[in-house]
Design an enzyme around this catalytic site. Structure first.
Site, short mmCIF file in Angstrom:
data_model
loop_
_atom_site.label_atom_id
_atom_site.label_comp_id
_atom_site.label_asym_id
_atom_site.label_seq_id
_atom_site.Cartn_x
_atom_site.Cartn_y
_atom_site.Cartn_z
N LYS A 222 40.47 40.33 25.68
CA LYS A 222 41.13 39.20 26.64
C LYS A 222 42.17 38.39 25.55
CE LYS A 222 38.46 40.35 29.82
NZ LYS A 222 38.84 40.55 31.36
N ASP A 250 44.45 41.69 28.39
CA ASP A 250 44.06 41.02 29.72
C ASP A 250 44.37 39.58 29.82
OD1 ASP A 250 43.25 40.54 32.04
OD2 ASP A 250 41.35 41.51 32.11
N GLU A 276 47.45 43.02 31.30
CA GLU A 276 46.66 42.99 32.58
C GLU A 276 46.69 41.52 33.26
OE1 GLU A 276 42.29 43.96 34.07
OE2 GLU A 276 43.11 44.97 32.43
N GLU A 305 42.74 44.10 40.36
CA GLU A 305 41.29 43.44 40.24
C GLU A 305 40.98 42.35 41.39
OE1 GLU A 305 39.07 40.70 37.23
OE2 GLU A 305 40.47 42.03 36.15
N ASP A 328 39.68 47.50 42.68
CA ASP A 328 38.39 47.17 42.57
C ASP A 328 37.52 47.66 43.55
OD1 ASP A 328 36.92 44.61 41.06
OD2 ASP A 328 36.30 44.95 42.93
N HIS A 355 39.40 48.68 37.66
CA HIS A 355 38.77 47.44 37.24
C HIS A 355 37.21 47.94 37.20
CE1 HIS A 355 36.68 43.65 37.78
NE2 HIS A 355 36.95 43.52 36.63
#
Length: 440
Positions: A222, A250, A276, A305, A328, A355
């Site tokens: 992240k 992400d 992402e 997602e 998703d 995701h």
């Protein structure tokens, strides 16, 4: 006369897990999520046949999704599931066009989350009826039957029924070979469990070492708060996993467009495969601008997602805004709508990398990935499905990972059934886990 199987009741549970206590799932946008689910059981006149589905949430607001599922009860109770399956696209459209509820969406937000729970529970019933795991039910269908489950409204300018049928026909050859390959090797996965935003440096190092020992070669971290902190954490992870393995990043929607471009240029020395959700999931042209700016740095763009429906995905593909399509299983309207997105992605030549994580998303996503490889794309190039190592113990048919790959599920259904004791213990707010936490 063939036995009718009628839906008799909808049992819905507000199910929440206190993952915020250890900052599992923490990222730049969601600092302390409690992984949760509006969990649905569809009971039928066949006592042994129950369909399970859910919508994934992050804690507060799960009760709103539960209430929204309840609103659809008149369109669910008393329906013959075999008649639904015989014209599944029409039933799907009946749910999304219910004239008063539709206004709350349309085809987005809580109404679509609720529809996903219902639709996924119905697919669980169908797969159990056929005594097949969901991926196998889908892969074994004749192209015309599978396409009959999809609503092509708003899509025909890029994908028609006839095109979809022809695409599926072309991939029939070699299906058994591809299925055999997956049973022997598994479906490629990547782990996000090493890189949550709230984890300490020491924990990240320990988790990276552990993941490497377990055979992982694809990792995601992240990013999105302070760029200097992102650099430091990227350096720590690269020092542990090396540059021979894949690293994805992400940002979870936290940046403006120019900010995303600048920050990723600064992070480019750490060789991320993709960034992402670099900006708002609705900003189609923003994603396109980011993609164009980062292409010279070898950084690709992934999103999906939080995409609201197939129409947003269609435009992302048309505008050349994404390199990876991240469906998703519980955000759009269940399996049916995801099938349309998978087929569109194949037409545009965009890899589908679902995701997953959360509550049960890995359990569901594996089925769609396996189907995509066997029956639609026919390739594993640049394809991998997300994995996180939380909460699988609460499912009766949990995912199995070996050497960084999903093992093929074999039990009939959609792997969506949660254990009864979990439903009792983690029900919000009256389950014993939450009662105890509320005392503190």
């Amino acid at each position: 006369m063939e036995e009718a199987i009628t839906i008799t009741s909808m049992n819905i549970t507000d199910l929440r897990f206190p993952t915020s206590l250890e900052l599992h799932g923490s990222d730049a946008m969601h600092s302390a999520p409690d992984y949760s689910a509006a969990y649905l059981e569809l009971k039928t006149t066949r006592e042994s046949l129950t369909g399970c589905g859910f919508a994934f949430t992050l804690g507060r607001g799960t009760d709103i999704v539960v209430k929204t599922i309840e609103l659809f009860e008149p369109l669910v109770i008393g329906r013959d599931v075999k008649k639904i399956f015989a014209s599944f696209s029409q039933y799907w459209k009946e749910l999304v066009t219910e004239d008063q509820i539709r206004w709350l969406g349309p085809e987005k937000g809580v109404t679509h989350l609720a529809i996903a729970a219902i639709i996924n529970a119905l697919w669980d019933i169908w797969a159990k009826l056929e005594k097949k795991p969901l991926w196998k039910l889908l892969a074994d269908m004749e192209p015309e039957q599978l396409v009959n489950t999809i609503d092509f409204t708003y899509l025909t300018d890029v994908l028609t029924k006839e095109e979809a049928i022809e695409m599926l026909r072309q991939k029939k050859e070699g299906q058994q070979k591809r299925e055999k390959y997956l049973f022997e090797n598994g479906y490629p996965a990547y782990t996000t469990s090493i890189g949550w935003k709230g984890y300490s440096d020491e924990k990240i190092q320990r988790l990276c070492k552990q993941a490497l020992k377990e055979g992982w070669t694809r990792f995601k971290m992240k990013v999105g708060s302070d760029v200097e902190d992102d650099k430091r954490r990227s350096r720590i992870i690269r020092e542990e996993i090396g540059y021979q393995h894949k690293l994805m990043m992400d940002a979870n929607q936290v940046w403006d467009v120019e900010q995303a471009i600048q920050h990723m240029k600064e992070l480019s020395p750490y060789k991320p495969l993709w960034i992402e959700e670099p900006t708002s999931p609705d900003d189609i042209l923003g994603h396109a601008k980011i993609r164009e700016a980062l292409e010279p740095y070898g950084i690709r763009v992934a999103t999906g997602e939080a995409c609201q429906n197939r129409v947003i995905f269609k435009q992302l593909m048309q505008a050349k805004s994404i390199d990876f399509c991240q469906i998703d299983t519980c955000r759009v309207g269940g399996v049916n709508e995801n099938l349309s997105i998978i087929l569109m992605a194949a037409k545009f030549g965009i890899p589908v990398c679902p995701h997953a994580g959360g509550v049960g998303l890995c359990e569901l996503a594996q089925h769609l990935s396996i189907f995509d490889y066997i029956a639609v794309s026919g390739t594993l190039e640049n394809r991998m499905t997300e994995y996180v190592d939380h909460l699988h113990e609460h499912f009766e048919d949990p995912v199995a990972i070996q050497n960084g790959c999903y093992k093929v599920p074999t039990r009939p259904g959609y792997s969506s059934k949660i254990k009864e004791n979990t439903l009792q213990e983690y029900q919000y707010p009256n389950g014993p886990v939450w009662k105890e936490l509320m005392k503190k």
